[in-house]
Design a protein around this motif. Structure first.
Motif, PDB file in Angstrom:
ATOM      1  N   ILE A  40       0.837  -1.168   0.067  1.00  0.00           N
ATOM      2  CA  ILE A  40       0.114  -0.019   0.014  1.00  0.00           C
ATOM      3  C   ILE A  40       0.732   1.244  -0.174  1.00  0.00           C
ATOM      4  O   ILE A  40       2.124   1.179   0.287  1.00  0.00           O
ATOM      5  CB  ILE A  40      -0.742   0.182   1.043  1.00  0.00           C
ATOM      6  N   GLN A  53      -1.421  -0.975  -4.018  1.00  0.00           N
ATOM      7  CA  GLN A  53      -2.565  -0.140  -4.075  1.00  0.00           C
ATOM      8  C   GLN A  53      -2.258   1.266  -3.832  1.00  0.00           C
ATOM      9  O   GLN A  53      -1.465   1.349  -2.551  1.00  0.00           O
ATOM     10  CB  GLN A  53      -3.836  -0.599  -2.963  1.00  0.00           C
ATOM     11  N   THR A  54      -2.225   2.281  -4.832  1.00  0.00           N
ATOM     12  CA  THR A  54      -1.910   3.446  -4.312  1.00  0.00           C
ATOM     13  C   THR A  54      -3.015   4.537  -3.948  1.00  0.00           C
ATOM     14  O   THR A  54      -4.159   4.298  -4.614  1.00  0.00           O
ATOM     15  CB  THR A  54      -1.249   4.128  -5.644  1.00  0.00           C
ATOM     16  N   GLN A  55      -2.723   5.553  -2.985  1.00  0.00           N
ATOM     17  CA  GLN A  55      -3.730   6.161  -2.153  1.00  0.00           C
ATOM     18  C   GLN A  55      -4.370   7.122  -3.327  1.00  0.00           C
ATOM     19  O   GLN A  55      -5.242   7.767  -3.477  1.00  0.00           O
ATOM     20  CB  GLN A  55      -3.399   6.500  -1.107  1.00  0.00           C
ATOM     21  N   GLU A  82      -3.073  13.269   5.090  1.00  0.00           N
ATOM     22  CA  GLU A  82      -3.956  11.988   4.951  1.00  0.00           C
ATOM     23  C   GLU A  82      -3.315  10.718   4.839  1.00  0.00           C
ATOM     24  O   GLU A  82      -3.925   9.908   5.404  1.00  0.00           O
ATOM     25  CB  GLU A  82      -4.737  12.152   3.624  1.00  0.00           C
ATOM     26  N   LEU A  83      -2.175  10.625   4.046  1.00  0.00           N
ATOM     27  CA  LEU A  83      -1.300   9.456   3.976  1.00  0.00           C
ATOM     28  C   LEU A  83      -0.779   8.882   5.638  1.00  0.00           C
ATOM     29  O   LEU A  83      -1.017   7.547   5.642  1.00  0.00           O
ATOM     30  CB  LEU A  83       0.029   9.776   3.216  1.00  0.00           C
ATOM     31  N   PHE A  86      -3.698   7.511   7.530  1.00  0.00           N
ATOM     32  CA  PHE A  86      -4.045   6.100   6.781  1.00  0.00           C
ATOM     33  C   PHE A  86      -3.167   4.996   7.038  1.00  0.00           C
ATOM     34  O   PHE A  86      -3.474   3.941   7.623  1.00  0.00           O
ATOM     35  CB  PHE A  86      -4.161   6.275   5.048  1.00  0.00           C
TER      36      PHE A  86
END
Length: 389
Positions: A40, A53-55, A82-83, A86
């Motif tokens: 991720i 899976q890229t944000q 935000e990253l 997460f």
């Protein structure tokens, strides 16, 4: 080689195409050890092709320069905030920041404080300017993976965990590239002198260098009318941008644009006009004589000129410890100066032969099975931190 049946979660962030290449190779090697791992973070098309899976789209992080970043600062800070939130919720078994130090080192710092092991892949140029940044890196990361052997010493001196892993492109690119095969693949004539133009893969680089490279090509063409020019475009957005620059220039050049295919373009060329950056390493690995150019915001250049303590900016010159590729920066980057240097590099001189040999030696130095070496280092860190069962 370490393995684990535990379904690991591995987080990575890359900010540009070169980091995407390194990240894809690392993910592929890690999947061999940990088939059930989940990946991720933020990555480009190569990392996503390996199952990441890229944000957010990786290009949102692609910005260069001290001044240039200010226009994007609010967005970058929001993406980072935000990253981090997460990733703290996901609690990955390790976080790997690939290059992009202005973005990734802060992420590493926050995650390390939260108990997540952190790796920084690609050393910032601490040996060139602001060596004291190593102290911040020591606080942010458990391990630095360097591409080049000379980078290790400064980290060891400051007590930072470090390992040189070489460069994955040095493993992938043959020691003797096949120019004939590359020209066949690109449908280019075998009997022409061909110059590759690589003005960069970012929006800002093309705005500053795109027209300059075209003007340089026109200067060369006036003196050698038989020349052909080829240029790879990093993605559809850069292709559209470059098409507009060509149209706006009004120049009638024998120029062919390609979608991607940068390695084929380099292999097919006789000489290269190139923006300073990772692409110069690729040109070196393809043993192509090159002329290096760069322009940035005036204030950025003045600040960096006062801070930088090395005499060169391009990777081939830094690795060789001397100028093997002429550099034209800021106001020195003119069509006539770069054009004259470029035409000189098309000539079969003893100096050109000596440069080719230097490139071969540096290529061998960087061949260290980088993908496997970096995966080994990451696995060993996870084991040391109790993340493997």
């Amino acid at each position: 080689m370490l393995h684990s049946d535990k379904p690991l979660c591995i987080a990575l962030v890359a900010g540009e195409a070169s980091g995407d290449t390194l990240g894809a190779g690392l993910i592929k090697a890690l999947k061999q050890r940990f088939p059930n791992a989940r990946f991720i973070g933020i990555g480009g098309p190569r990392m996503q092709a390996e199952g990441m899976q890229t944000q957010v789209p990786m290009e949102r992080l692609s910005v260069m320069g001290l001044v240039e970043v200010l226009g994007r600062l609010r967005e970058l800070l929001r993406v980072r905030r935000e990253l981090v939130a997460f990733l703290k919720a996901q609690q990955p078994d390790v976080f790997i920041g690939i290059d992009a130090p202005d973005f990734t080192l802060n992420v590493e710092l926050q995650l390390r404080k939260a108990g997540i092991p952190t790796v920084h892949y690609v050393s910032p140029s601490v040996w060139a300017w602001r060596e004291k940044r190593v102290l911040g890196i020591r606080e942010s990361t458990d391990l630095v993976l360097t591409l080049f052997p000379f980078e290790e010493e400064v980290y060891r001196r400051h007590g930072v965990g470090v390992r040189c892993v070489g460069h994955t492109l040095a493993d992938q690119i043959p020691l003797e590239p096949n120019r004939q095969a590359a020209r066949e693949a690109l449908a280019l004539p075998q009997d022409k002198r061909i110059v590759a133009l690589l003005p960069g893969s970012r929006n800002g680089e093309l705005r500053k260098l795109g027209r300059l490279f075209l003007d340089t090509a026109a200067w060369c063409l006036e003196r050698q009318p038989e020349l052909l020019f080829i240029m790879p475009c990093a993605n559809p957005e850069r292709r559209q941008q470059m098409d507009a620059i060509v149209l706006d220039s009004g120049l009638q050049l024998p120029l062919t644009l390609f979608d991607g295919q940068a390695h084929e373009v380099l292999a097919a060329s006789d000489a290269v006009l190139i923006a300073s950056g990772t692409a110069t390493l690729e040109a070196m690995l393809f043993k192509r004589p090159m002329v290096v150019a760069y322009r940035m915001a005036g204030l950025t250049f003045r600040i960096l000129k006062r801070l930088v303590k090395v005499g060169h900016v391009s990777l081939p010159n830094l690795l060789a410890g001397r100028e093997v590729a002429p550099e034209f920066l800021q106001d020195a980057a003119t069509p006539s100066a770069m054009g004259a240097a470029l035409l000189e590099r098309l000539l079969p001189t003893p100096e050109r032969e000596a440069t080719q040999q230097v490139f071969v030696e540096l290529h061998r130095l960087l061949r260290r099975d980088a993908d496997q070496a970096s995966a080994d280092a990451v696995a060993e860190l996870m084991q040391a931190k109790g993340r493997l069962e």
